[in-house]
Write a protein that holds these residues in place. Structure first.
Motif, PDB file in Angstrom:
ATOM      1  N   ARG A 120       0.830  -1.208   0.000  1.00  7.49           N
ATOM      2  CA  ARG A 120       0.000   0.000   0.000  1.00  7.49           C
ATOM      3  C   ARG A 120       0.864   1.259   0.000  1.00  7.49           C
ATOM      4  NH1 ARG A 120      -1.431   3.014   4.117  1.00  7.49           N
ATOM      5  NH2 ARG A 120      -0.963   1.394   5.674  1.00  7.49           N
ATOM      6  N   LEU A 121       1.901   1.277   0.826  1.00  4.27           N
ATOM      7  CA  LEU A 121       2.762   2.451   0.901  1.00  4.27           C
ATOM      8  C   LEU A 121       3.591   2.634  -0.365  1.00  4.27           C
ATOM      9  CD1 LEU A 121       4.004   2.264   4.604  1.00  4.27           C
ATOM     10  CD2 LEU A 121       2.505   3.991   3.594  1.00  4.27           C
ATOM     11  N   LEU A 122       4.066   1.541  -0.937  1.00  7.55           N
ATOM     12  CA  LEU A 122       4.823   1.643  -2.185  1.00  7.55           C
ATOM     13  C   LEU A 122       3.941   2.172  -3.316  1.00  7.55           C
ATOM     14  CD1 LEU A 122       6.996  -1.606  -2.106  1.00  7.55           C
ATOM     15  CD2 LEU A 122       7.824   0.758  -1.995  1.00  7.55           C
ATOM     16  N   ASN A 123       2.700   1.711  -3.354  1.00 10.07           N
ATOM     17  CA  ASN A 123       1.765   2.231  -4.368  1.00 10.07           C
ATOM     18  C   ASN A 123       1.513   3.725  -4.151  1.00 10.07           C
ATOM     19  OD1 ASN A 123       1.400  -0.180  -5.764  1.00 10.07           O
ATOM     20  ND2 ASN A 123      -0.259  -0.852  -4.428  1.00 10.07           N
ATOM     21  N   GLN A 124       1.461   4.128  -2.882  1.00 13.93           N
ATOM     22  CA  GLN A 124       1.294   5.547  -2.563  1.00 13.93           C
ATOM     23  C   GLN A 124       2.510   6.344  -3.030  1.00 13.93           C
ATOM     24  OE1 GLN A 124       0.111   6.468   1.521  1.00 13.93           O
ATOM     25  NE2 GLN A 124       1.479   8.239   1.510  1.00 13.93           N
ATOM     26  N   PHE A 125       3.710   5.825  -2.761  1.00 11.16           N
ATOM     27  CA  PHE A 125       4.938   6.483  -3.219  1.00 11.16           C
ATOM     28  C   PHE A 125       4.967   6.571  -4.742  1.00 11.16           C
ATOM     29  CE2 PHE A 125       7.892   5.444   0.640  1.00 11.16           C
ATOM     30  CZ  PHE A 125       7.068   6.211   1.450  1.00 11.16           C
ATOM     31  N   ALA A 126       4.503   5.497  -5.400  1.00 11.42           N
ATOM     32  CA  ALA A 126       4.498   5.479  -6.859  1.00 11.42           C
ATOM     33  C   ALA A 126       3.526   6.533  -7.401  1.00 11.42           C
ATOM     34  CB  ALA A 126       4.123   4.090  -7.371  1.00 11.42           C
ATOM     35  N   ASN A 127       2.354   6.646  -6.800  1.00 11.78           N
ATOM     36  CA  ASN A 127       1.364   7.635  -7.236  1.00 11.78           C
ATOM     37  C   ASN A 127       1.879   9.065  -7.058  1.00 11.78           C
ATOM     38  OD1 ASN A 127      -0.488   5.650  -7.926  1.00 11.78           O
ATOM     39  ND2 ASN A 127      -1.470   5.658  -5.912  1.00 11.78           N
ATOM     40  N   GLU A 128       2.765   9.244  -6.065  1.00 10.79           N
ATOM     41  CA  GLU A 128       3.333  10.569  -5.805  1.00 10.79           C
ATOM     42  C   GLU A 128       4.588  10.836  -6.624  1.00 10.79           C
ATOM     43  OE1 GLU A 128       3.955  10.674  -1.614  1.00 10.79           O
ATOM     44  OE2 GLU A 128       1.812  10.673  -1.122  1.00 10.79           O
ATOM     45  N   GLY A 129       4.980   9.869  -7.449  1.00 14.87           N
ATOM     46  CA  GLY A 129       6.137  10.058  -8.322  1.00 14.87           C
ATOM     47  C   GLY A 129       7.488   9.848  -7.654  1.00 14.87           C
ATOM     48  N   LEU A 130       7.505   9.182  -6.506  1.00 11.94           N
ATOM     49  CA  LEU A 130       8.763   8.959  -5.790  1.00 11.94           C
ATOM     50  C   LEU A 130       9.486   7.714  -6.272  1.00 11.94           C
ATOM     51  CD1 LEU A 130       7.587   9.702  -2.126  1.00 11.94           C
ATOM     52  CD2 LEU A 130       8.401  11.300  -3.852  1.00 11.94           C
ATOM     53  N   VAL A 131       8.713   6.706  -6.688  1.00  9.18           N
ATOM     54  CA  VAL A 131       9.289   5.438  -7.132  1.00  9.18           C
ATOM     55  C   VAL A 131       8.499   4.894  -8.313  1.00  9.18           C
ATOM     56  CG1 VAL A 131      10.092   4.857  -4.792  1.00  9.18           C
ATOM     57  CG2 VAL A 131       7.862   4.018  -5.589  1.00  9.18           C
ATOM     58  N   GLU A 132       9.118   3.943  -8.985  1.00 13.66           N
ATOM     59  CA  GLU A 132       8.432   3.144  -9.998  1.00 13.66           C
ATOM     60  C   GLU A 132       8.518   1.684  -9.570  1.00 13.66           C
ATOM     61  OE1 GLU A 132      10.160   3.844 -13.811  1.00 13.66           O
ATOM     62  OE2 GLU A 132       9.280   5.844 -14.025  1.00 13.66           O
ATOM     63  N   LEU A 133       7.425   0.954  -9.745  1.00  9.98           N
ATOM     64  CA  LEU A 133       7.358  -0.427  -9.282  1.00  9.98           C
ATOM     65  C   LEU A 133       7.302  -1.391 -10.454  1.00  9.98           C
ATOM     66  CD1 LEU A 133       4.672   0.041  -6.464  1.00  9.98           C
ATOM     67  CD2 LEU A 133       7.160   0.177  -6.254  1.00  9.98           C
ATOM     68  N   THR A 134       8.188  -2.369 -10.437  1.00 12.23           N
ATOM     69  CA  THR A 134       8.139  -3.476 -11.388  1.00 12.23           C
ATOM     70  C   THR A 134       8.341  -4.762 -10.583  1.00 12.23           C
ATOM     71  OG1 THR A 134      10.506  -3.153 -11.828  1.00 12.23           O
ATOM     72  CG2 THR A 134       8.959  -2.172 -13.391  1.00 12.23           C
ATOM     73  N   ARG A 135       8.145  -5.880 -11.205  1.00  9.97           N
ATOM     74  CA  ARG A 135       8.209  -7.158 -10.497  1.00  9.97           C
ATOM     75  C   ARG A 135       9.594  -7.362  -9.869  1.00  9.97           C
ATOM     76  NH1 ARG A 135       5.158 -11.693 -10.318  1.00  9.97           N
ATOM     77  NH2 ARG A 135       6.203 -13.663  -9.887  1.00  9.97           N
ATOM     78  N   GLY A 136       9.624  -7.468  -8.543  1.00  8.35           N
ATOM     79  CA  GLY A 136      10.866  -7.734  -7.835  1.00  8.35           C
ATOM     80  C   GLY A 136      11.810  -6.546  -7.736  1.00  8.35           C
ATOM     81  N   LYS A 137      11.349  -5.350  -8.154  1.00  2.00           N
ATOM     82  CA  LYS A 137      12.226  -4.186  -8.146  1.00  2.00           C
ATOM     83  C   LYS A 137      11.464  -2.926  -7.755  1.00  2.00           C
ATOM     84  CE  LYS A 137      15.351  -5.867 -11.786  1.00  2.00           C
ATOM     85  NZ  LYS A 137      15.886  -5.594 -13.140  1.00  2.00           N
TER      86      LYS A 137
ATOM     87  N   THR B 218      12.301   1.216  -8.183  1.00  2.00           N
ATOM     88  CA  THR B 218      13.227   2.207  -8.720  1.00  2.00           C
ATOM     89  C   THR B 218      12.910   3.573  -8.134  1.00  2.00           C
ATOM     90  OG1 THR B 218      13.393   0.988 -10.818  1.00  2.00           O
ATOM     91  CG2 THR B 218      14.127   3.293 -10.811  1.00  2.00           C
ATOM     92  N   VAL B 219      13.907   4.165  -7.460  1.00  2.00           N
ATOM     93  CA  VAL B 219      13.733   5.502  -6.881  1.00  2.00           C
ATOM     94  C   VAL B 219      13.820   6.531  -8.003  1.00  2.00           C
ATOM     95  CG1 VAL B 219      14.664   7.209  -5.272  1.00  2.00           C
ATOM     96  CG2 VAL B 219      14.710   4.772  -4.684  1.00  2.00           C
ATOM     97  N   THR B 220      12.765   7.321  -8.170  1.00  2.00           N
ATOM     98  CA  THR B 220      12.722   8.301  -9.257  1.00  2.00           C
ATOM     99  C   THR B 220      12.850   9.741  -8.770  1.00  2.00           C
ATOM    100  OG1 THR B 220      10.299   8.240  -9.137  1.00  2.00           O
ATOM    101  CG2 THR B 220      11.363   6.823 -10.780  1.00  2.00           C
ATOM    102  N   ASN B 221      12.681   9.952  -7.470  1.00  4.48           N
ATOM    103  CA  ASN B 221      12.818  11.303  -6.917  1.00  4.48           C
ATOM    104  C   ASN B 221      13.423  11.186  -5.520  1.00  4.48           C
ATOM    105  OD1 ASN B 221      12.497  13.943  -5.898  1.00  4.48           O
ATOM    106  ND2 ASN B 221      10.757  14.287  -7.249  1.00  4.48           N
ATOM    107  N   ARG B 222      14.765  11.112  -5.466  1.00  8.80           N
ATOM    108  CA  ARG B 222      15.455  10.861  -4.204  1.00  8.80           C
ATOM    109  C   ARG B 222      15.282  12.013  -3.217  1.00  8.80           C
ATOM    110  NH1 ARG B 222      21.427   8.306  -3.962  1.00  8.80           N
ATOM    111  NH2 ARG B 222      20.284   6.766  -5.200  1.00  8.80           N
TER     112      ARG B 222
END
Length: 215
Positions: free
Chosen positions: A184-201, A203-207
């Protein structure tokens, strides 16, 4: 010899004793190397790979305390030797690992005869206890979103890459949380543009924005 940092401080007789009680072993990822039911595993030295040291609650919840990598030594697995160690830990192979295992009886014999080795063991136990206290502090005083942001930042810095190779389940185990909470938190981070989510990975997009969560 060079992998055991106190080896140079031993007498020739102590070196012979140490060699007689030191064994090479290997474990696959996920195998348990030490648990609280076997308090006399001895001292573990990591030759290759990565170990995870964690505690287990009465309800079976895992709390990761710290990781050990190549060249590092696990002293908490020798709780039967050092009276200063008053809590139990589990040690798991985070990756495929090769270790040196110094038997508890041999290590106990050496620290009783060599004050330099005893001091080294006590200093190392103190450092690890500080790691444990830091982990407990995070659990008690930091919200999960801050702990997750800190985990992602530290993992990316350590890997020298924005790509963190870890599943949601592995991250949850590291943080002592449920996989559903981390997802849930990773999806929240992804929606905010902080990370990208792929299978098993992850990726930090806004450090910079990620670090602002816990700084």
């Amino acid at each position: 010899d060079k992998e055991i940092k106190f080896f140079k401080d031993l007498t020739q007789d102590e070196k012979t004793i140490l060699k007689s009680g030191t064994f090479e072993k290997s474990f696959e990822k996920g195998e348990i190397i030490h648990n609280s039911y076997e308090p006399c595993t001895g001292v573990i030295v990591v030759r290759k790979g990565k170990l995870r040291v964690y505690m287990l609650s009465e309800l079976g919840k895992e709390i990761t305390l710290y990781y050990l990598e190549e060249g590092e030594m696990c002293i908490l697995s020798a709780s039967c030797v050092l009276a200063t160690i008053s809590f139990e830990v589990h040690v798991e192979a985070e990756t495929k690992v090769e270790i040196l295992q110094i038997s508890a009886s041999v290590f106990n014999q050496i620290i009783k005869s060599n004050i330099k080795v005893e001091n080294y063991a006590l200093r190392l136990a103190t450092v690890r206890f500080s790691d444990v206290m830091w982990a407990m502090q995070q659990i008690l005083f930091f919200s999960m979103d801050k702990r997750l942001a800190m985990y992602l930042y530290e993992a990316s810095v350590k890997a020298n890459s924005d790509v963190i190779c870890a599943t949601h389940e592995e991250i949850a185990k590291s943080l002592g949380s449920a996989r559903e909470v981390i997802t849930r938190l990773l999806n929240q981070f992804a929606n905010e543009g902080l990370v990208e989510l792929t299978r098993g990975k992850v990726t930090v997009t806004n450090r910079s924005r990620l670090t602002s969560i816990f700084s």
